[in-house]
Design an enzyme around this catalytic site. Structure first.
Site, PDB file in Angstrom:
ATOM      1  N   ASP A  53       6.821   0.964   6.630  1.00 20.40           N
ATOM      2  CA  ASP A  53       6.238  -0.400   6.044  1.00 20.40           C
ATOM      3  C   ASP A  53       4.754  -0.668   6.448  1.00 20.40           C
ATOM      4  OD1 ASP A  53       6.322  -2.562   4.560  1.00 20.40           O
ATOM      5  OD2 ASP A  53       8.277  -3.546   5.696  1.00 20.40           O
ATOM      6  N   GLY A  54       4.397  -1.526   5.668  1.00 21.67           N
ATOM      7  CA  GLY A  54       2.885  -1.948   5.984  1.00 21.67           C
ATOM      8  C   GLY A  54       3.014  -3.234   6.977  1.00 21.67           C
ATOM      9  N   ALA A  55       1.912  -3.908   6.847  1.00 21.39           N
ATOM     10  CA  ALA A  55       1.566  -5.186   7.902  1.00 21.39           C
ATOM     11  C   ALA A  55       0.488  -5.900   7.377  1.00 21.39           C
ATOM     12  CB  ALA A  55       1.258  -4.874   9.287  1.00 21.39           C
ATOM     13  N   ASP A  56       0.314  -7.247   7.498  1.00 23.96           N
ATOM     14  CA  ASP A  56      -0.587  -7.996   7.243  1.00 23.96           C
ATOM     15  C   ASP A  56      -1.745  -7.915   8.316  1.00 23.96           C
ATOM     16  OD1 ASP A  56       0.039  -9.011   4.566  1.00 23.96           O
ATOM     17  OD2 ASP A  56       1.815 -10.158   5.726  1.00 23.96           O
ATOM     18  N   SER A  63       1.262  -2.718  -0.986  1.00 21.76           N
ATOM     19  CA  SER A  63       0.171  -1.855  -1.625  1.00 21.76           C
ATOM     20  C   SER A  63       0.331  -0.504  -0.898  1.00 21.76           C
ATOM     21  CB  SER A  63      -1.062  -2.254  -1.699  1.00 21.76           C
ATOM     22  OG  SER A  63      -1.540  -2.562  -0.423  1.00 21.76           O
ATOM     23  N   SER A 109       7.509  -2.836   1.803  1.00 21.63           N
ATOM     24  CA  SER A 109       7.003  -3.486   0.393  1.00 21.63           C
ATOM     25  C   SER A 109       5.580  -3.596   0.524  1.00 21.63           C
ATOM     26  CB  SER A 109       7.477  -4.768   0.532  1.00 21.63           C
ATOM     27  OG  SER A 109       8.862  -4.844   0.478  1.00 21.63           O
ATOM     28  N   GLU A 166      12.343  -7.153   5.072  1.00 23.35           N
ATOM     29  CA  GLU A 166      11.595  -6.178   5.661  1.00 23.35           C
ATOM     30  C   GLU A 166      12.034  -5.869   7.143  1.00 23.35           C
ATOM     31  OE1 GLU A 166       7.623  -6.778   3.408  1.00 23.35           O
ATOM     32  OE2 GLU A 166       7.824  -7.683   5.092  1.00 23.35           O
ATOM     33  N   GLY A 202       4.762 -10.473   5.601  1.00 26.25           N
ATOM     34  CA  GLY A 202       5.316 -11.551   4.977  1.00 26.25           C
ATOM     35  C   GLY A 202       4.251 -12.229   4.094  1.00 26.25           C
ATOM     36  N   GLY A 203       3.261 -11.325   3.835  1.00 19.31           N
ATOM     37  CA  GLY A 203       2.282 -11.928   2.876  1.00 19.31           C
ATOM     38  C   GLY A 203       2.779 -11.756   1.368  1.00 19.31           C
TER      39      GLY A 203
END
Length: 285
Positions: free
Chosen positions: A103-106, A46, A44, A125, A117-118
């Site tokens: 996947d992305g990351a904060d 951007s 999930s 995830e 988890g933002g």
């Protein structure tokens, strides 16, 4: 972001960030999505938009034999809009693994531990990442930090049972988290944000989390109330709090170290402000 970058007009800064995400996504897909793969996890956020763009750009001759497993509604819509085959992780046969998950990351630290988890999808995830033989993180230069909690000041996302939230907040305060709070709903919505699982999210700020190499520099986690923790010790303590369903720390071992159940990425791809892509961890397959 450097001083010269921060001096750019806001519109140009935004364009730079989006281009860095796109470059990282296309490079990660090129390096880690083999034509022989049939089961792929899609996270999930951007940056994942560009991951799906990169996959779709391979064309149906390659992607028609692939099935894609989303972590939530956003990635589900991206998969369908791109004309890719959609399936759900709940239907993945027992004993079967995804070939790869993107996947992305904060935030990402020097050891490739992540805060995620933002967007409030951390539980799904983590399930998808841990179901993959290898998990690949894709991000832009703003997400790269020496220690978790350095740049991401909003706190570690913690998914909790609503009835347990007050008790969890009390425990977090005792653990040295100052300003832990229940994440509010979207503007115009009263009350807490509710996850896809019917849970609430608590965001718990801590001091930057220490790594094993910090002990060599004389830095050590102190007593619990000090709020100074290593990544592994804090993760272990948080997940054991009654009422906590899942936490936004992705840590431990990667798919290169264990055969299944890994939370940590095998590699992290960062689109940099100068147009390059920096790879941490394993590169091409």
């Amino acid at each position: 972001m450097s001083t010269s970058e921060s001096a750019l007009p806001a519109q140009e800064q935004a364009r730079l960030v989006e281009e860095s995400k796109r470059l990282a996504a296309f490079q990660a897909v090129k390096d880690h999505l083999l034509p022989s793969y049939t089961k792929i996890g899609i996270g999930s956020g951007s940056t994942v938009v560009y991951v799906v763009d990169a996959i779709a750009a391979l064309g149906p001759a390659i992607t028609k034999s692939m099935t894609f497993y989303p972590t939530g509604a956003q990635s589900e819509e991206l998969i369908e809009a791109a004309g890719l085959n959609l399936a759900y992780i709940s239907k993945l046969p027992s004993g079967t693994q995804l070939d790869v998950a993107f996947d992305g990351a904060d935030e990402v630290d020097d050891d490739l531990n992540l805060i995620k988890g933002g967007g409030a999808c951390l539980w799904q995830e983590k399930i998808v990442a841990a179901a993959a033989k290898k998990f690949v993180c894709v991000a832009d230069f703003r997400k790269l930090s020496p220690r978790l909690g350095t740049a991401w000041k909003k706190g570690i996302p913690i998914e909790v049972l609503p009835m347990a939230a007050p008790r969890v907040l009390d425990a977090l305060k005792q653990m040295g988290s100052h300003g832990a709070r229940i994440r509010p709903g979207l503007p115009g919505k009263a009350g807490a944000i509710v996850t896809d699982n019917g849970m609430w999210i608590i965001d718990a700020p801590f001091a930057p989390l220490l790594l094993p190499k910090d002990s060599e520099k004389g830095l050590h986690a102190e007593n619990e109330s000090s709020g100074v923790w290593t990544v592994d010790a804090l993760a272990d303590r948080l997940i054991k709090l009654p009422g906590v369903a899942e936490i936004g720390l992705f840590y431990g071992q990667s798919g290169l170290e264990v055969a299944s159940g890994a939370q940590k990425p095998v590699a992290a791809y960062f689109g940099m402000a100068d147009g390059s892509v920096e790879v941490r961890g394993a590169g091409a397959s």
